[in-house]
Design an enzyme around this catalytic site. Structure first.
Site, mmCIF file in Angstrom:
data_model
loop_
_atom_site.group_PDB
_atom_site.id
_atom_site.type_symbol
_atom_site.label_atom_id
_atom_site.label_comp_id
_atom_site.label_asym_id
_atom_site.label_seq_id
_atom_site.Cartn_x
_atom_site.Cartn_y
_atom_site.Cartn_z
ATOM 1 N N ARG A 267 0.754 -1.194 0.050
ATOM 2 C CA ARG A 267 -0.132 -0.021 0.080
ATOM 3 C C ARG A 267 0.978 1.036 -0.037
ATOM 4 O O ARG A 267 1.762 1.312 0.834
ATOM 5 C CB ARG A 267 -0.911 -0.139 1.510
ATOM 6 C CG ARG A 267 -1.623 1.386 1.369
ATOM 7 C CD ARG A 267 -2.628 1.177 2.448
ATOM 8 N NE ARG A 267 -3.981 0.500 1.952
ATOM 9 C CZ ARG A 267 -5.173 0.657 2.457
ATOM 10 N NH1 ARG A 267 -5.321 1.429 3.376
ATOM 11 N NH2 ARG A 267 -6.134 -0.210 1.790
ATOM 12 N N HIS B 167 -7.469 0.618 -6.520
ATOM 13 C CA HIS B 167 -7.532 -0.205 -4.983
ATOM 14 C C HIS B 167 -8.109 -1.467 -5.727
ATOM 15 O O HIS B 167 -9.419 -1.718 -5.206
ATOM 16 C CB HIS B 167 -8.665 0.745 -4.276
ATOM 17 C CG HIS B 167 -8.613 -0.011 -2.874
ATOM 18 N ND1 HIS B 167 -7.706 -1.045 -2.235
ATOM 19 C CD2 HIS B 167 -9.123 0.503 -1.904
ATOM 20 C CE1 HIS B 167 -7.882 -1.406 -1.208
ATOM 21 N NE2 HIS B 167 -8.865 -0.275 -0.940
ATOM 22 N N GLN C 140 -10.195 -3.801 -3.374
ATOM 23 C CA GLN C 140 -11.534 -3.370 -2.815
ATOM 24 C C GLN C 140 -12.492 -3.907 -3.883
ATOM 25 O O GLN C 140 -13.520 -4.247 -3.372
ATOM 26 C CB GLN C 140 -11.496 -2.157 -2.616
ATOM 27 C CG GLN C 140 -12.596 -1.075 -2.258
ATOM 28 C CD GLN C 140 -13.220 -1.701 -1.026
ATOM 29 O OE1 GLN C 140 -12.183 -1.404 0.125
ATOM 30 N NE2 GLN C 140 -14.413 -2.265 -0.784
ATOM 31 N N ASP D 107 -17.041 7.248 -1.626
ATOM 32 C CA ASP D 107 -15.772 7.080 -1.004
ATOM 33 C C ASP D 107 -15.625 8.568 -0.268
ATOM 34 O O ASP D 107 -16.073 9.368 -0.688
ATOM 35 C CB ASP D 107 -14.593 6.731 -1.932
ATOM 36 C CG ASP D 107 -13.158 6.487 -1.170
ATOM 37 O OD1 ASP D 107 -13.382 6.316 0.052
ATOM 38 O OD2 ASP D 107 -12.368 6.463 -1.784
ATOM 39 N N CYS E 123 -16.419 1.878 0.553
ATOM 40 C CA CYS E 123 -15.349 0.992 0.980
ATOM 41 C C CYS E 123 -14.776 1.260 2.451
ATOM 42 O O CYS E 123 -14.108 0.225 2.975
ATOM 43 C CB CYS E 123 -14.267 1.554 -0.112
ATOM 44 S SG CYS E 123 -13.744 2.977 -0.179
ATOM 45 N N ARG F 149 -13.999 -8.371 1.745
ATOM 46 C CA ARG F 149 -12.522 -8.211 1.482
ATOM 47 C C ARG F 149 -11.789 -9.459 1.928
ATOM 48 O O ARG F 149 -11.014 -9.968 1.508
ATOM 49 C CB ARG F 149 -11.962 -6.999 2.487
ATOM 50 C CG ARG F 149 -12.498 -5.777 2.204
ATOM 51 C CD ARG F 149 -12.249 -5.117 0.854
ATOM 52 N NE ARG F 149 -10.879 -5.360 0.672
ATOM 53 C CZ ARG F 149 -9.746 -4.117 1.030
ATOM 54 N NH1 ARG F 149 -10.367 -3.303 1.540
ATOM 55 N NH2 ARG F 149 -8.739 -4.174 0.740
HETATM 56 N N1 NVA Z 1 -9.647 6.742 -1.441
HETATM 57 C C1 NVA Z 1 -9.371 6.417 -0.165
HETATM 58 C C2 NVA Z 1 -9.698 4.755 -0.038
HETATM 59 C C3 NVA Z 1 -9.253 4.144 1.383
HETATM 60 C C4 NVA Z 1 -9.744 2.763 1.587
HETATM 61 C C5 NVA Z 1 -7.644 6.773 0.169
HETATM 62 O O1 NVA Z 1 -7.074 6.447 -0.951
HETATM 63 O O2 NVA Z 1 -7.508 7.230 1.327
HETATM 64 N N1 CP Z 2 -11.418 0.001 2.456
HETATM 65 C C1 CP Z 2 -10.072 -0.156 2.734
HETATM 66 O O1 CP Z 2 -9.267 -0.517 2.023
HETATM 67 O O2 CP Z 2 -9.911 0.094 3.994
HETATM 68 P P1 CP Z 2 -8.534 0.244 5.095
HETATM 69 O O3 CP Z 2 -8.042 1.620 4.543
HETATM 70 O O4 CP Z 2 -9.003 0.253 6.324
HETATM 71 O O5 CP Z 2 -7.610 -0.961 4.599
#
Ligand code: NVA
Ligand code: CP
Length: 306
Positions: free
Chosen positions: A102, A129, A132, A223, A263, A291
């Site tokens: 990540r 992502h 997800q 989101d 999400c 997930r």
């Molecule tokens: N768009 C959000 C998704 C988090 C799961 C982010 O990147 O922070």
């Molecule tokens: N939706 C998602 O990826 O959640 P986290 O950021 O908690 O992993």
């Protein structure tokens, strides 16, 4: 799923339409207990951003498969002291069986993949992502018994989740409509990629009109309005994004049997109201659970079962 063994998942577009369907089928079988697979391998988690769902669901999936998980916290490894990605990648490749990353830039993820032979999974970048969206598609399939022909409307920021939804919906034959404020549209290259996958068989629409995109939709999805790394803009974005909030009014415009997905984590009162999030059309907790099942299917497909 032999075709996936040893491959990377950097973008949802790395999968063919058939491979997505096979992953979803495997996930459903694992979830129901119809099949029980073992995979005694080691997964590394290299997360440069916070995570609850992705971190825990990957870990539990690996434990349930009989494997092990190593949390490679960047703060306590040499990556935070500037060791080049190319070097870290080649070393991790010698220890681990699979690596989920990540991070911010898609390019960094791609460099990791380039310098490792083990499968590398995109556990969220600024661009995509994919894990997800595999869980989201599983959830939609559970709710409607099908995917093809349904319409998903995403409201809010044209971000990583929007990008993977564009690709994922196109791959499974769903119509996808994205409504964002001007200047927050999704990446045009991803929109084009989704349109190429859809081959005019299904809708791939990007607009600024929240009400028109919500009309008749089977799935409303949102989101956060400011993603990780954009926290400084969070307050100034609120008035700009307000018309894209999923609230009872917008939900009443959708198909009466529509479901609502997010999400998570959610900012209640911003992109979604508390009433909708806790309401009877919300499926966010099933979505979060999925997930685990979707990623277990992904892990066992990339690694192969024992
Ligand atoms: N768009 C959000 C998704 C988090 C799961 C982010 O990147 O922070
Ligand atoms: N939706 C998602 O990826 O959640 P986290 O950021 O908690 O992993």
């Amino acid at each position: 799923m032999a075709a996936l063994k040893g491959r990377d998942l950097l973008s949802l577009a790395d999968l063919s339409a058939d491979e997505v369907q096979e992953l979803l089928q495997l996930a459903a079988q694992l979830k129901s207990g119809q099949i029980n697979l073992r995979c005694n391998k080691v997964l590394g988690l290299l997360f440069y951003k916070a995570s609850t769902r992705t971190r825990v669901s990957f870990s539990v999936a690996m434990y349930q498969l009989g494997g092990q998980v190593m949390d490679l916290n960047p703060d306590v490894t040499q990556v935070s002291r500037g060791e080049p990605v190319q070097d870290t990648a080649r070393v991790l490749d010698r220890y681990l069986d699979i690596l989920a990353i990540r991070t911010f830039e898609q390019q960094q993820l791609e460099t990791f993949a380039q310098y490792t032979k083990i499968p590398v999974i995109n556990a969220l970048t600024d661009l995509e992502h994919p894990c997800q969206i595999l869980a989201d598609l599983l959830t939609i399939q559970e709710c409607f018994g099908k995917l093809a022909g349904l319409t998903l409307t995403y409201l809010g920021d044209g971000n990583n989740v929007a990008h993977s939804l564009l690709l994922g919906c196109a791959l499974v034959g769903m119509n996808v409509r994205i409504a964002t404020p001007p200047e927050f549209e999704p990446n045009p290259a991803i929109v084009e990629q989704a349109q190429a996958i859809a081959r005019s068989q299904t809708e791939v629409v990007v607009t600024h009109d929240a009400v028109a995109t919500a009309r008749g939709a089977n799935v409303l999805y949102t989101d956060v309005w400011a993603s990780m790394g954009q926290e400084a803009e969070a307050t100034s974005r609120i008035p700009v994004f307000q018309p894209y909030q999923i609230n009872q009014h917008l939900l009443s415009i959708a198909n009466p049997k529509a479901i609502v997905l997010h999400c998570l984590p959610a900012h209640r009162g911003e992109e979604i109201t508390n009433g909708v999030m806790e309401g009877f059309q919300s499926r966010v907790w099933d979505q979060a659970e999925n997930r685990l099942h979707a990623q277990k299917a992904l892990l066992v497909s990339l690694l192969g079962a024992d």
